[in-house]
Design a protein around this motif. Structure first.
Motif, PDB file in Angstrom:
ATOM      1  N   MET A   9      55.683  70.635  30.698  1.00  0.00           N
ATOM      2  CA  MET A   9      55.653  69.482  29.782  1.00  0.00           C
ATOM      3  C   MET A   9      56.578  68.364  30.271  1.00  0.00           C
ATOM      4  O   MET A   9      57.710  68.613  30.654  1.00  0.00           O
ATOM      5  CB  MET A   9      56.172  69.881  28.400  1.00  0.00           C
ATOM      6  N   THR A  10      56.088  67.171  30.213  1.00  0.00           N
ATOM      7  CA  THR A  10      56.897  66.036  30.606  1.00  0.00           C
ATOM      8  C   THR A  10      57.675  65.562  29.392  1.00  0.00           C
ATOM      9  O   THR A  10      57.201  65.673  28.273  1.00  0.00           O
ATOM     10  CB  THR A  10      55.998  64.886  31.072  1.00  0.00           C
ATOM     11  N   GLY A  11      58.845  65.046  29.637  1.00  0.00           N
ATOM     12  CA  GLY A  11      59.644  64.497  28.545  1.00  0.00           C
ATOM     13  C   GLY A  11      58.882  63.377  27.860  1.00  0.00           C
ATOM     14  O   GLY A  11      58.065  62.705  28.460  1.00  0.00           O
ATOM     15  N   ASN A  12      59.141  63.177  26.580  1.00  0.00           N
ATOM     16  CA  ASN A  12      58.377  62.226  25.796  1.00  0.00           C
ATOM     17  C   ASN A  12      58.535  60.778  26.214  1.00  0.00           C
ATOM     18  O   ASN A  12      57.681  59.964  25.942  1.00  0.00           O
ATOM     19  CB  ASN A  12      58.728  62.374  24.319  1.00  0.00           C
ATOM     20  N   ASP A  13      59.647  60.458  26.863  1.00  0.00           N
ATOM     21  CA  ASP A  13      59.889  59.066  27.220  1.00  0.00           C
ATOM     22  C   ASP A  13      59.315  58.723  28.577  1.00  0.00           C
ATOM     23  O   ASP A  13      59.329  57.567  28.990  1.00  0.00           O
ATOM     24  CB  ASP A  13      61.392  58.773  27.222  1.00  0.00           C
ATOM     25  N   GLU A  14      58.821  59.722  29.280  1.00  0.00           N
ATOM     26  CA  GLU A  14      58.385  59.449  30.643  1.00  0.00           C
ATOM     27  C   GLU A  14      57.104  58.637  30.677  1.00  0.00           C
ATOM     28  O   GLU A  14      56.213  58.799  29.849  1.00  0.00           O
ATOM     29  CB  GLU A  14      58.188  60.757  31.403  1.00  0.00           C
ATOM     30  N   MET A  15      57.033  57.736  31.653  1.00  0.00           N
ATOM     31  CA  MET A  15      55.824  56.931  31.832  1.00  0.00           C
ATOM     32  C   MET A  15      54.992  57.592  32.930  1.00  0.00           C
ATOM     33  O   MET A  15      55.466  57.768  34.049  1.00  0.00           O
ATOM     34  CB  MET A  15      56.202  55.510  32.239  1.00  0.00           C
ATOM     35  N   VAL A  16      53.779  57.978  32.570  1.00  0.00           N
ATOM     36  CA  VAL A  16      52.880  58.644  33.512  1.00  0.00           C
ATOM     37  C   VAL A  16      51.644  57.771  33.691  1.00  0.00           C
ATOM     38  O   VAL A  16      51.121  57.270  32.692  1.00  0.00           O
ATOM     39  CB  VAL A  16      52.470  60.031  32.966  1.00  0.00           C
ATOM     40  N   PRO A  17      51.148  57.582  34.913  1.00  0.00           N
ATOM     41  CA  PRO A  17      51.656  58.076  36.190  1.00  0.00           C
ATOM     42  C   PRO A  17      52.979  57.408  36.580  1.00  0.00           C
ATOM     43  O   PRO A  17      53.234  56.277  36.210  1.00  0.00           O
ATOM     44  CB  PRO A  17      50.544  57.699  37.169  1.00  0.00           C
ATOM     45  N   LYS A  18      53.780  58.169  37.314  1.00  0.00           N
ATOM     46  CA  LYS A  18      55.120  57.704  37.652  1.00  0.00           C
ATOM     47  C   LYS A  18      55.055  56.655  38.767  1.00  0.00           C
ATOM     48  O   LYS A  18      54.403  56.878  39.777  1.00  0.00           O
ATOM     49  CB  LYS A  18      55.947  58.896  38.126  1.00  0.00           C
TER      50      LYS A  18
END
Lengths: 179, 160, 387
Positions: A1-10
Motif C-alpha cells: 500500500m502506498t501512503g495516502n499523500d503520495e502522488m502516483v505515478p511518481k
C-alpha cells in the motif's frame, strides 16, 4: 500500500511548451503545410441522391427485408447485409431529432452569428432516419426537439448537386409552434 | 443485382473533390531542440553516446532505441559536420513529380565519428562515377539566417 | 486461454503542447512502466502501439514513426486504432497477445500529440466527417456531441447543472493526479454553467482539453507473474463493439454499442450483476455528459439514472460507486489514445492499492474501464480484478 499523500505515478515527465515559447522562438520547431487533394468516388447511391437534390427532390433506398427506407440512401443495407431494392421518393419535410446552436466554426474559432444545426428525420423515411442540416428562420428560444420543419431550397439555377442545394430547414409553422 | 444498376444520367456527378487541409507545427523535441539550437548558434553537430552499447547516435537523441536506456548528460558530444556518402540518387522530378531544371543529387551521409547518418542534398553534377564513400562536408547557412531546422544545412559539398 | 496480469504502468504529464516528440513521450512512459515491472527491453516479447488519427501528430503512418520510442525495434509490433476507443482497445490487443499464448510479456504504449495540428486539433477532426454529406456544411466535431448531449438531456429531462456536476467532480478528483493538465480544487457548478457557450448545450468547461501525452502498461501471463509480484491485478474481461456509421439514422440518447461491449466483457468476467459486483469505474469522459451516458451504457445504473446518482454523491471517490477517481479526461487531459492512463492504468493503480492520494477507500476488488470513439459508434471495455 502506498501512503495516502503520495502522488502516483511518481515524478511523471514531460516539458510543457506554451505559445510564448513558440512565438518568442524559445524552442526550435518545423512548420509544414501539407497540400493534397482528393477525388472521392460517390458510388451509385450518392450520385443519384445528389442528382435528385439538384432537381429539388430527396430520394432514399428501400430494403425489402427489414422494410427500412434508408436516407441517406445506400446500395446495401448494413443491418441485413443485402443489396437494397428500390428507390423511394422522400418528403422535404421532417422533424427535428436533435439540434445545437454553434458559436464556433470548423477550426474552433468564435463566430458572431451562431449556426443552427441538427438532425432532421424526414417524412417518408423510416422513423429516426434522416440527415444533418442547418436550420433557418427560427430563433434560439423557438427551436426544439420535435419541431416540424421544411427544406428551403436554393434557386434551381444555383444548385450544383450537393447537400447545400438545400439552404436550410425552416419551421413548418411560423413561429415554430410551442415547445 | 442493384449494384450493377446503370447510372440514370451519364453526366451525373460521380466524384466529389476536396482536401484534408490542416497545418502542422512540430517541436523538434527534447533532444532535437538541443541539437538544432546548437546547429543554429554554434554551427556544429551534436551526437549522443549510449552508456550501454557505446553506439554514437546521430542526430543526438534522448534514448538508445536498442538498449532502451536514457542518455546521461555527459554522453552528449560534439562531432564534425563532415562525413562520407553511403547512398545516393540523382532526382529528376520534384515532390510534385514536376521535372527539375537539372538533376539533384540526394545522399545519405554517414557522419564522421558517429554510427548515424543524415539525408541531404549533395552539391555535385550528374555523373556515372560511383560517389559511394566520397568525403563530404556540410555547407551551413550564414549564422544570421539560421533558424534551427534542417534548412540550416544548405547542402553537402565534396571535401577539398 | 491464459490469464493475464498487469506488472507495470507508466504515464507522462499531459499538457496542451509538449517539447518532446511522440517518440520521446512514448519512451518516457514506457521506461516508467519497465522500471516498475523491473524488466528491460529484452524481456518484452511483443509490443502494441495505440494512437488515434495520424492527422493530430501530422505524421502519416505514425505507428511506424513511434516504434523506436515504444521499444518496438526488432520485435513483433503492431499499431491498433479505433479513434477515441483506442485507449482501451490497445490494452485489449495487448491482452490477447498474452491470453493467446503468443507472448509471455507484452508491452502496450499509447501516444498522442495533438498540439502539432494547427490552427487547432479540431481542424483534423473535420476530416472524420463524411466528405459528401457532412463536410459541405463546415461542421465542427463539437456539433456531434452537442447534438448527442441535447438528445440525451431531452429524453430524460436532465438539467445542465446535473451534467456540470461531473465536470466539477472530475476536475477536483484530478487534483490528486501528478500528470493532470487542468485539475481545479475550487471549481463550482456555476463556473461550468457560466463558461463560454461553444455549441449549445456544450460550454467550454463541459469539454476536456486537447493534450500531448503518452502512457504505457505491461502485461504478463499468469504462469509467470509470481516472479514479478505477490499481489497481481488481472484482466478478467474485454469487449468491443461498433454501431452504424449512419449516425443520422440512430437515436443518440443511449450508446447501445457500449452496452454490447460491456455485455461481452461482463460475460467473460463472469459478472452477472454489474451494479453490485463492480466497485468502481473509469467511463470515458471527454465531455462531462459522456460519463453519465457511459455509466448507463456500462449498465452500472438504469437508463436516465446516472445524473440522479451523481447528484446524490454515489459517484464521488468516497461514494458507493466511484466514477473517474483518476480525474478522468475532464481533469487530467485528453490526449486521445494516451487516456489509457486514466481508463486502464488507473484501474491497475486502484486495484493494486497503489493510487496514493487518489486511492478509493474500502479495498476495491473489481473495476471497469471504457473508451468511446469514431462517429459516436465505438465502445471498448475492459474489466480488471485483484488476484
Amino acid at each position: 500500500m502506498t501512503g495516502n499523500d503520495e502522488m502516483v505515478p511518481k515524478d511523471p515527465r514531460g516539458t510543457h511548451v506554451g505559445n510564448k515559447d513558440i512565438y518568442g522562438r524559445k524552442i526550435t520547431y518545423s512548420w509544414w503545410e501539407p497540400e493534397v487533394q482528393y477525388n472521392w468516388a460517390l458510388g451509385p447511391a450518392m450520385s443519384r441522391f445528389l442528382e435528385e437534390l439538384k432537381k429539388g427532390s430527396i430520394v432514399g433506398r428501400k430494403c425489402r427485408k427489414c422494410r427500412r427506407i434508408l436516407v441517406p440512401p445506400r446500395m446495401f443495407c448494413e443491418r441485413c447485409y443485402n443489396p437494397t431494392d428500390e428507390w423511394v421518393k422522400i418528403e422535404d419535410t421532417g422533424t427535428i431529432e436533435t439540434f445545437s446552436i454553434s458559436y464556433i466554426d470548423s477550426d474552433a474559432r468564435k463566430i458572431k452569428d451562431p449556426i443552427f444545426i441538427g438532425v432532421i428525420s424526414l417524412d417518408g423515411a423510416s422513423p429516426k432516419h434522416g440527415i444533418m442540416h442547418y436550420f433557418g428562420e427560427v430563433k434560439a428560444d423557438e427551436i426544439h426537439i420535435g419541431m416540424r420543419v421544411k427544406a428551403v431550397w436554393k434557386h434551381v439555377s444555383e444548385r450544383t448537386g450537393a447537400i447545400t442545394d438545400i439552404k436550410y430547414f425552416k419551421p413548418l409553422k411560423k413561429g415554430g409552434g410551442k415547445k | 443485382m442493384t449494384f450493377l444498376e446503370k447510372q440514370t444520367d451519364p453526366t451525373s456527378p460521380m466524384h466529389w473533390r476536396g482536401d484534408m487541409q490542416a497545418d502542422y507545427l512540430y517541436p523538434n523535441g527534447w533532444a532535437g531542440d538541443r541539437f538544432f539550437k546548437n546547429l543554429r548558434d554554434k554551427g556544429t553537430f551534436l551526437a549522443t553516446r549510449c552508456p550501454k552499447c557505446s553506439k554514437v547516435l546521430f542526430p543526438a537523441r534522448l534514448y538508445c532505441e536498442d538498449c532502451f536506456v536514457e542518455i546521461p548528460e555527459n554522453n552528449w558530444i560534439e562531432v564534425p559536420t563532415s562525413g562520407i556518402v553511403r547512398l545516393y540518387t540523382f532526382a529528376k522530378l520534384d515532390a510534385h513529380w514536376e521535372p527539375l531544371e537539372k538533376p539533384r543529387c540526394m545522399a545519405l551521409i554517414d557522419i564522421e565519428g558517429t554510427d548515424g547518418s543524415i539525408l541531404g542534398v549533395l552539391d555535385v553534377e550528374e555523373t556515372d562515377e560511383d560517389l559511394t564513400g566520397l568525403p563530404v562536408e556540410a555547407l551551413l547557412r550564414p549564422v544570421k539566417e539560421r533558424e534551427g531546422t534542417m534548412k540550416d544545412i544548405v547542402c553537402f559539398k565534396p571535401s577539398v | 486461454m491464459k490469464d493475464v496480469a498487469v506488472i507495470g504502468a507508466g504515464m507522462t504529464v499531459f499538457r496542451r503542447r509538449m517539447l518532446e516528440t511522440g517518440k520521446e513521450l512514448s519512451f518516457l512512459a514506457t521506461k516508467m512502466a519497465m522500471e516498475e515491472a523491473g524488466i528491460e527491453k529484452k524481456d518484452i516479447d511483443m509490443v502494441v502501439m495505440g494512437s488515434a488519427p495520424d492527422a493530430f501528430d501530422g505524421i502519416h503512418m505514425k505507428g511506424e514513426n513511434l516504434s523506436d520510442g515504444a521499444a518496438g525495434t526488432g520485435k513483433p509490433y503492431v499499431r491498433v486504432f479505433n479513434g477515441g476507443g483506442t485507449g482501451v482497445f490497445a490494452p485489449i490487443a495487448g491482452w490477447w497477445h498474452v491470453a493467446s499464448g503468443a507472448a509471455d510479456i507484452a508491452l502496450v504504449v499509447c501516444e498522442e500529440k495533438m498540439g502539432s495540428c494547427y490552427p487547432h486539433p479540431q481542424t483534423a477532426f473535420r476530416h472524420i466527417w463524411d466528405p459528401i454529406l457532412d463536410r459541405p456544411l463546415n461542421p465542427n466535431l463539437v456539433w456531434l456531441f452537442a447534438m448527442e448531449m441535447n438528445r440525451y438531456m431531452s429524453v430524460y429531462n436532465i438539467k445542465k447543472e446535473d451534467i456540470a456536476r461531473v465536470a466539477v467532480k472530475n476536475k477536483r478528483n484530478a487534483v490528486g493526479h501528478p500528470c493532470a493538465q487542468i485539475p481545479d480544487e475550487k471549481i463550482t457548478i456555476e463556473d461550468v454553467l457560466n463558461s463560454e457557450v461553444m455549441a449549445w448545450p456544450v460550454q467550454r468547461l463541459d469539454i476536456s482539453p486537447p493534450s500531448d501525452g503518452a502512457s504505457a502498461l505491461i502485461f504478463c501471463s499468469a504462469d509467470k507473474v509470481r516472479q514479478f509480484t505477490d499481489d497481481p491485478v488481472f484482466v478478467s474481461g474485454v469487449g468491443w463493439n461498433i454501431d452504424s456509421t449512419m449516425w443520422t439514422n440512430r437515436d443518440l440518447y443511449f450508446p447501445q454499442y457500449v452496452a454490447n461491449a460491456a455485455k461481452m466483457a461482463y460475460k467473460m468476467a463472469h459478472i452477472n450483476n454489474p451494479r453490485k459486483e463492480i466497485d468502481f469505474a473509469e467511463p470515458y469522459d471527454p465531455f462531462d455528459y459522456k460519463e453519465l451516458h457511459h455509466m448507463e451504457g456500462l449498465l452500472l445504473c438504469k437508463k436516465g439514472e446516472a445524473p440522479i446518482l451523481t447528484r446524490e454523491g454515489v459517484t464521488e471517490r468516497d461514494g458507493d460507486m466511484p466514477m473517474c477517481p483518476s480525474g478522468g479526461l475532464m481533469g487530467v487531459g485528453n490526449p486521445i489514445a494516451a487516456t489509457m492512463g486514466q481508463k486502464v492504468c488507473e484501474l491497475y493503480w486502484q486495484l493494486a492499492g497503489k493510487a496514493g492520494k487518489r486511492q478509493i477507500p474500502g479495498d476495491p476488488r473489481i473495476g471497469v474501464g471504457q473508451a468511446w470513439g469514431d462517429i459516436m459508434q465505438m465502445g471498448t471495455v475492459i474489466v480488471m480484478r485483484r488476484g
